[in-house]
Design a protein around this motif. Structure first.
Motif, PDB file in Angstrom:
ATOM      1  N   ILE A   8     -10.687   2.579   9.905  1.00 13.95           N
ATOM      2  CA  ILE A   8      -9.996   1.606  10.243  1.00 13.95           C
ATOM      3  C   ILE A   8     -10.516   0.319   9.898  1.00 13.95           C
ATOM      4  N   TYR A   9      -9.889  -0.502   8.985  1.00 10.53           N
ATOM      5  CA  TYR A   9     -10.448  -1.753   8.727  1.00 10.53           C
ATOM      6  C   TYR A   9     -10.100  -2.906   9.893  1.00 10.53           C
ATOM      7  N   HIS A  10     -11.004  -3.187  10.547  1.00 14.98           N
ATOM      8  CA  HIS A  10     -10.670  -3.934  11.721  1.00 14.98           C
ATOM      9  C   HIS A  10     -10.410  -5.382  11.296  1.00 14.98           C
ATOM     10  N   GLY A  11      -9.652  -6.134  11.761  1.00 11.48           N
ATOM     11  CA  GLY A  11      -9.323  -7.283  11.546  1.00 11.48           C
ATOM     12  C   GLY A  11      -8.108  -7.292  10.548  1.00 11.48           C
ATOM     13  N   SER A  12      -7.708  -6.299   9.911  1.00 10.56           N
ATOM     14  CA  SER A  12      -6.693  -6.114   8.895  1.00 10.56           C
ATOM     15  C   SER A  12      -5.558  -5.028   9.425  1.00 10.56           C
ATOM     16  N   GLN A  13      -4.582  -4.980   8.674  1.00 11.02           N
ATOM     17  CA  GLN A  13      -3.528  -3.934   9.175  1.00 11.02           C
ATOM     18  C   GLN A  13      -3.448  -2.886   8.245  1.00 11.02           C
ATOM     19  N   THR A  14      -4.781  -2.488   7.778  1.00 11.76           N
ATOM     20  CA  THR A  14      -4.942  -1.105   6.834  1.00 11.76           C
ATOM     21  C   THR A  14      -5.917  -0.163   7.429  1.00 11.76           C
ATOM     22  N   ILE A  15      -5.937   1.049   6.956  1.00 12.91           N
ATOM     23  CA  ILE A  15      -6.468   2.123   6.912  1.00 12.91           C
ATOM     24  C   ILE A  15      -6.966   2.892   5.743  1.00 12.91           C
TER      25      ILE A  15
ATOM     26  N   HIS B 210       0.775  -1.086  -0.184  1.00 15.75           N
ATOM     27  CA  HIS B 210      -0.234   0.167  -0.050  1.00 15.75           C
ATOM     28  C   HIS B 210       0.939   1.219   0.037  1.00 15.75           C
ATOM     29  N   ILE B 211       1.773   1.200  -0.731  1.00 20.46           N
ATOM     30  CA  ILE B 211       2.819   2.471  -0.807  1.00 20.46           C
ATOM     31  C   ILE B 211       2.345   3.200  -2.381  1.00 20.46           C
ATOM     32  N   PRO B 212       1.892   4.313  -2.130  1.00 18.74           N
ATOM     33  CA  PRO B 212       1.615   5.241  -3.261  1.00 18.74           C
ATOM     34  C   PRO B 212       2.592   5.272  -4.378  1.00 18.74           C
TER      35      PRO B 212
ATOM     36  N   GLN C 290      -3.723  18.559  -3.614  1.00 17.01           N
ATOM     37  CA  GLN C 290      -5.022  18.011  -3.376  1.00 17.01           C
ATOM     38  C   GLN C 290      -4.845  16.841  -2.306  1.00 17.01           C
ATOM     39  N   TRP C 291      -6.098  16.863  -1.753  1.00 15.92           N
ATOM     40  CA  TRP C 291      -6.271  15.946  -0.767  1.00 15.92           C
ATOM     41  C   TRP C 291      -6.973  14.511  -1.388  1.00 15.92           C
ATOM     42  N   GLU C 292      -6.413  13.506  -1.272  1.00 13.14           N
ATOM     43  CA  GLU C 292      -6.868  12.126  -1.871  1.00 13.14           C
ATOM     44  C   GLU C 292      -7.177  11.019  -1.057  1.00 13.14           C
ATOM     45  N   VAL C 293      -8.002  10.095  -1.505  1.00 14.58           N
ATOM     46  CA  VAL C 293      -8.242   9.101  -0.563  1.00 14.58           C
ATOM     47  C   VAL C 293      -7.463   7.957  -0.746  1.00 14.58           C
ATOM     48  N   GLY C 294      -6.876   6.985   0.075  1.00 11.27           N
ATOM     49  CA  GLY C 294      -6.021   5.744  -0.312  1.00 11.27           C
ATOM     50  C   GLY C 294      -6.190   4.721   0.723  1.00 11.27           C
ATOM     51  N   ILE C 295      -5.737   3.578   0.586  1.00  9.60           N
ATOM     52  CA  ILE C 295      -5.376   2.475   1.425  1.00  9.60           C
ATOM     53  C   ILE C 295      -4.122   2.370   2.225  1.00  9.60           C
ATOM     54  N   PHE C 296      -3.863   2.656   3.269  1.00  8.27           N
ATOM     55  CA  PHE C 296      -2.456   2.219   3.554  1.00  8.27           C
ATOM     56  C   PHE C 296      -2.296   1.317   4.813  1.00  8.27           C
ATOM     57  N   PRO C 297      -0.994   0.962   5.075  1.00  9.11           N
ATOM     58  CA  PRO C 297      -0.961   0.332   6.487  1.00  9.11           C
ATOM     59  C   PRO C 297      -1.349   1.223   7.687  1.00  9.11           C
ATOM     60  N   LEU C 298      -1.311   0.341   8.772  1.00  8.48           N
ATOM     61  CA  LEU C 298      -1.528   1.063   9.969  1.00  8.48           C
ATOM     62  C   LEU C 298      -0.160   1.995  10.304  1.00  8.48           C
TER      63      LEU C 298
END
Length: 455
Positions: free
Chosen positions: A139-146, A71-73, A155-163
């Motif tokens: 927070i995606y509970h049960g995973s290690q991502t947010i 999950h590295i942009p 600009q502000w963007e939405v992404g999936i990242f590690p905790l």
């Protein structure tokens, strides 16, 4: 162990997870070539190998499938270090927790905090830190991502990242913080989490009065009914009633006693509201509904210096630095407007230089009072409070007052100091530099470039 900037680029799919780096980077990090090693990014761990390439500069190329897994942009700059036992570590990842995001306002999704967060984002990117903002619901509970918001291409963007490797709490509502208390506690078990909760004025008083700071604190008592208020009004010509969980000057009441009457003032956004009472019983009857609505404390009124009859106090921002020690980031004088008895900027107050304000208000005191007196006391307060509480704090707004006899007093300690003031600096404000320094300290990535301390 070494530090290098890492850039993630889109690569063609590879049969094996492979990282490419030139000989200078490999030697600087002491990386083994073509051997399986552990790669850690946030809480995500995978196995990779490093292959020699002809990259120029401190460039580390990561193939797209591995970047997706981590999950590295694409194009992100990161720090890297290698440890024989822990493997290759990328990061750090820094997250700020907020109570809500408004995607319908893309230019200001975080309200008045947006500009501050933008400054953090730009400095973090410049120093190889992946930074994003998130809410508890993200927070995606049960995973290690947010799911988080990060700043890229203006600009502000939405992404999936590690905790994150470290979290800074900027939830601005006490009720929301209480609502998520259990979930915050879960995060704290696995991630360094600082400024984890608001401070209660009465609890701060109770903690600090047992320390050497007690001599700098006005007498304060908990409102337990009319008798407790009567005793304080009889003892002092001026007393203040403050909500134990108040902020930004909200809910503060000033009571002034004279031989003829009692004067009550309420702090309002548009100015103080004033009421007059001939006897104490009528005053208490008037106050009763307000004092039953939430917990209050009663504080001795002090004979503080004023400028043209406008109250003055001093806000000292104290933060942990790149060595994990308390340090002074900034000091300002706050001067109430002519319609208020509180100096909070949120109530129309203005800010000015500390010594310039003292010279204007009291030329005689300016001969003996120095900025170092405020600095020394603010650092003592931060250290004593840290010793007295179990919470992890790295930033405190400490409000001090100066009386006409030259004594400095502690008025209040705030664990969520305002970040909405205007800044005219050409780059990130000093508090942003100090924040990033502390993040690097906590996460074990030494500071690459010494942060500016512009005033």
């Amino acid at each position: 162990m070494g530090i290098v900037q890492v850039q993630v680029e889109t690569q063609e799919d590879q049969q094996k997870p492979t990282i490419y780096a030139n000989i200078a980077t490999i030697n600087r990090l002491n990386l083994p070539i073509n051997q399986p090693i552990s790669l850690k990014f946030g809480k995500i761990i995978t196995e990779v190998k490093v292959t020699l390439s002809s990259n120029s500069g401190n460039l580390m190329r990561i193939p797209s499938d591995l970047a997706t897994q981590l999950h590295i942009p694409n194009g992100t700059l990161l720090n890297a270090k290698f440890d024989k036992e822990k493997g290759l570590l990328l990061g750090p990842i820094f997250g700020i927790l907020v109570q809500s995001v408004n995607p319908k306002q893309p230019q200001t999704p975080f309200g008045k905090l947006t500009e501050f967060f933008k400054e953090v984002a730009l400095l973090a990117r410049n120093q190889g830190i992946l930074f994003y903002i998130f809410t508890i619901q993200d927070i995606y509970h049960g995973s290690q991502t947010i799911q988080g918001w990060f700043y890229r291409n203006n600009q502000w963007e939405v992404g999936i990242f590690p905790l994150p490797d470290v979290i800074y709490n900027r939830i601005s509502s006490r009720s929301q913080e209480r609502k998520f208390k259990a979930k915050i506690a879960e995060l704290q078990k696995q991630i360094p989490f600082f400024n984890e909760h608001f401070l209660n004025k009465w609890q701060v008083y109770e903690m600090l009065k047992k320390t050497s700071i007690h001599q700098f604190m006005p007498e304060t008592t908990y409102f337990k009914g009319n008798q407790s208020l009567k005793e304080m009004i009889k003892k002092y010509p001026i007393v203040y009633l403050k909500p134990t969980n108040g902020a930004l000057g909200k809910g503060i009441i000033k009571i002034e006693r004279s031989p003829e009457q009692y004067i009550v003032q309420y702090s309002r956004i548009n100015g103080a509201s004033t009421f007059y009472f001939k006897n104490l019983n009528k005053l208490l009857k008037h106050l009763y509904p307000r004092l039953q609505s939430e917990p209050y404390l009663i504080q001795e009124g002090l004979n503080l210096i004023q400028l043209n009859r406008r109250p003055i106090d001093f806000r000292i921002l104290v933060q942990k630095n790149g060595r994990g020690h308390w340090s002074i980031t900034s000091m300002i004088a706050r001067i109430a407007n002519d319609q208020q008895f509180v100096s909070n900027l949120a109530r129309g107050g203005t800010q000015a230089g500390v010594m310039a304000t003292i010279r204007q208000a009291s030329p005689e005191l300016s001969k003996t009072i120095k900025k170092e007196h405020f600095r020394k006391l603010a650092l003592q307060i931060a250290k004593k409070l840290e010793e007295s509480t179990s919470g992890h704090f790295a930033e405190l707004g400490i409000d001090l007052g100066l009386d006409n006899d030259g004594k400095i007093w502690l008025l209040e300690v705030n664990s969520k100091p305002s970040k909405t003031e205007e800044t005219t600096l050409a780059g990130p404000r000093p508090s942003v530099h100090r924040l990033i320094q502390y993040v690097r300290f906590l996460t074990g990535f030494p500071e690459r470039v010494k942060g500016s301390r512009r005033k």
